[in-house]
Scaffold this motif. Structure first.
Motif, short mmCIF file in Angstrom:
data_model
loop_
_atom_site.label_atom_id
_atom_site.label_comp_id
_atom_site.label_asym_id
_atom_site.label_seq_id
_atom_site.Cartn_x
_atom_site.Cartn_y
_atom_site.Cartn_z
N UNK A 42 -1.92 -2.69 -32.97
CA UNK A 42 -3.14 -3.49 -32.96
C UNK A 42 -3.97 -3.12 -31.73
N UNK A 43 -5.22 -2.69 -31.96
CA UNK A 43 -6.06 -2.28 -30.83
C UNK A 43 -6.70 -3.49 -30.16
N UNK A 44 -7.37 -3.22 -29.01
CA UNK A 44 -7.96 -4.31 -28.23
C UNK A 44 -9.01 -5.07 -29.01
N UNK A 45 -9.80 -4.37 -29.82
CA UNK A 45 -10.84 -5.03 -30.60
C UNK A 45 -10.23 -6.04 -31.57
N UNK A 46 -9.14 -5.66 -32.20
CA UNK A 46 -8.48 -6.57 -33.15
C UNK A 46 -7.91 -7.79 -32.42
N UNK A 47 -7.31 -7.55 -31.26
CA UNK A 47 -6.76 -8.67 -30.48
C UNK A 47 -7.87 -9.63 -30.05
N UNK A 48 -8.98 -9.08 -29.56
CA UNK A 48 -10.11 -9.93 -29.16
C UNK A 48 -10.65 -10.72 -30.35
N UNK A 49 -10.69 -10.07 -31.53
CA UNK A 49 -11.19 -10.76 -32.73
C UNK A 49 -10.28 -11.92 -33.09
N UNK A 50 -8.94 -11.70 -33.00
CA UNK A 50 -7.98 -12.77 -33.31
C UNK A 50 -8.16 -13.94 -32.34
N UNK A 51 -8.31 -13.63 -31.05
CA UNK A 51 -8.46 -14.69 -30.03
C UNK A 51 -9.75 -15.47 -30.26
N UNK A 52 -10.86 -14.75 -30.49
CA UNK A 52 -12.15 -15.42 -30.69
C UNK A 52 -12.12 -16.30 -31.94
N UNK A 53 -11.58 -15.75 -33.05
CA UNK A 53 -11.49 -16.54 -34.28
C UNK A 53 -10.60 -17.76 -34.09
N UNK A 54 -9.49 -17.58 -33.36
CA UNK A 54 -8.60 -18.71 -33.10
C UNK A 54 -9.28 -19.79 -32.28
N UNK A 55 -10.02 -19.38 -31.24
CA UNK A 55 -10.73 -20.35 -30.40
C UNK A 55 -11.78 -21.10 -31.21
N UNK A 56 -12.55 -20.37 -32.03
CA UNK A 56 -13.57 -21.02 -32.86
C UNK A 56 -12.93 -21.96 -33.88
N UNK A 57 -11.76 -21.58 -34.41
CA UNK A 57 -11.06 -22.44 -35.37
C UNK A 57 -10.64 -23.75 -34.72
N UNK A 58 -10.08 -23.63 -33.51
CA UNK A 58 -9.66 -24.85 -32.79
C UNK A 58 -10.86 -25.74 -32.48
#
Length: 447
Positions: free
Chosen positions: A1-17
């Protein structure tokens, strides 16, 4: 998993919360608005009922007090004798001797007359000792008052009870009437925001743990990729050299130029040996992971090893002018160790001191000892390391970033191997480093 994918997961998770939090807050506010309206109506009714109950109870107890008191000429003397401590708890001051049977009947009569259909508990107190001298509980059921477990308490509140105690005040408590304090505490317990906070905290904890796991997996993936790239490079060089030398030998006539034949044959032998050593290092680490390597311990002189390492180092660094300073102060330098693996540990650390040095290597090796421990310190003047690198240098496949030094080769297994061997000998290894100032490794081995 590249950095862009990790950042996308974190951002989507934060927005979901955040979305869940906003949805819950809006929902709670709407529910609260409706609930507050209903509660306001209910509270108004309860408040009126409580006021009505308090008034009736106060009147009943005032009537009881007037019946008991011999001071009937002026009722103002009884002012303030009835005190309401809580909605469901009253105290009444008296100046007369009070018989339990008499008090109990007065209370029942007055509560009947004022339609107070509630169980009650009364107690007669001595104000000098502030202790209860008599008490009883009467439950209201089937339009009458009964004493719980009346068989065991039979005769307690009869007129025949012998009574010589002087009561100075009595209390009346209504257990089935909820006080305002209890209502407020219940409301605080059932606050929806408290439960929302618990849920959000749990979700954030789970989300944080997930992000940490993802980052660790990403780091592990990067380290493994780096190892594969390094290993490919390390193996490709000797293979290419062997291939070219073999091709030259095949084209040459051995009888025409025997010196060149000898040169290419020697080159093939050296590169093959180098290739064999590289593979052996990887296999050794794999065996160490599985605890398959058995240490062959024997008495071994550590100072002789360090002197040999110094001679070897200075021979190889003759052109660069590098030096090793030995400060061997250990009284006991003969240890029970595996000579091969301990030698590899020392040479690995010295090799790192040379590889990660951007100037002329200047290495200091010190030894000390006490009754139980032999200590070696290897200090260099290399490029040093950052604090975040110090935490991971002993991890498998990890290599410290070298900036512009692209000639540093290796698999990232050297320090991992060193740590495993030291710990296999029941020893300890530690490291101190400052970026741009050098690094010091300290090894402690049992004597």
């Amino acid at each position: 998993m590249n950095r862009r994918s990790v950042n996308a997961v974190i951002i989507l998770g934060v927005f979901s919360v955040i979305f869940i939090l906003i949805t819950q807050v809006v929902s709670i506010r709407k529910s609260e608005s409706l609930l507050k309206t209903n509660i306001a109506i209910q509270e108004r009714e309860d408040s009126l009922n409580m006021i009505h109950f308090s008034e009736k109870a106060h009147i009943a107890l005032r009537n009881v007090l007037e019946e008991i008191s011999t001071v009937k000429a002026d009722s103002s003397d009884l002012y303030g004798a009835v005190k309401q401590v809580r909605t469901n708890y009253f105290t009444v001051d008296i100046n007369e001797e009070l018989h339990p049977y008499y008090l109990e009947n007065l209370l029942k009569r007055e509560f009947y007359e004022l339609n107070i259909q509630q169980s009650f508990q009364y107690g007669i107190y001595d104000c000098f000792t502030d202790s209860i001298v008599f008490g009883n509980l009467l439950k209201f059921a089937d339009n009458s008052y009964v004493i719980p477990n009346s068989d065991s308490l039979k005769g307690v509140t009869t007129p025949d009870i012998k009574w010589q105690k002087d009561g100075h005040y009595f209390t009346v408590y209504f257990p089935n009437v909820i006080s305002q304090d209890e209502v407020d505490s219940e409301a605080a317990l059932y606050s929806p925001y408290m439960y929302l906070f618990i849920i959000v905290a749990f979700v954030m904890l789970f989300f944080g743990y997930t992000v940490i796991v993802i980052l660790k997996q990403k780091k592990l993936s990067e380290v493994k990729t780096d190892f594969i790239n390094n290993m490919t490079h390390e193996l490709k060089t000797p293979i290419s050299t062997i291939g070219l030398s073999s091709e030259m030998l095949m084209r040459m006539d051995p009888n025409q130029d025997p010196d060149k034949v000898q040169k290419y044959a020697s080159l093939i032998f050296k590169e093959n040996k180098r290739l064999q050593n590289q593979v052996e290092r990887v296999l050794n680490v794999a065996k160490l992971d599985k605890n398959e390597i058995v240490l062959k311990k024997e008495p071994f002189e550590m100072h002789e090893l360090l002197q040999e390492a110094k001679d070897n180092f200075e021979f190889n660094q003759e052109e660069k002018g590098g030096v090793i300073h030995l400060d061997l102060k250990a009284n006991s330098s003969e240890l029970l160790v595996d000579p091969v693996h301990i030698s590899n540990v020392v040479f690995n650390l010295l090799d790192n001191a040379i590889k990660y040095c951007s100037q002329v290597p200047d290495i200091k090796v010190r030894t000390t000892s006490d009754a139980k421990t032999f200590k070696i310190e290897i200090e260099d003047n290399g490029i040093g390391m950052k604090k975040e690198d110090l935490k991971m240098i002993f991890d498998k496949f990890y290599r410290v970033p070298t900036g512009n030094l692209h000639d540093v080769k290796g698999f990232g297994l050297g320090l991992y191997y060193v740590k495993l061997i030291v710990e296999a000998h029941k020893g300890v290894i530690a490291v101190k480093s400052s970026l741009g100032q050098g690094t010091t490794f300290t090894i402690q081995l049992p004597i």
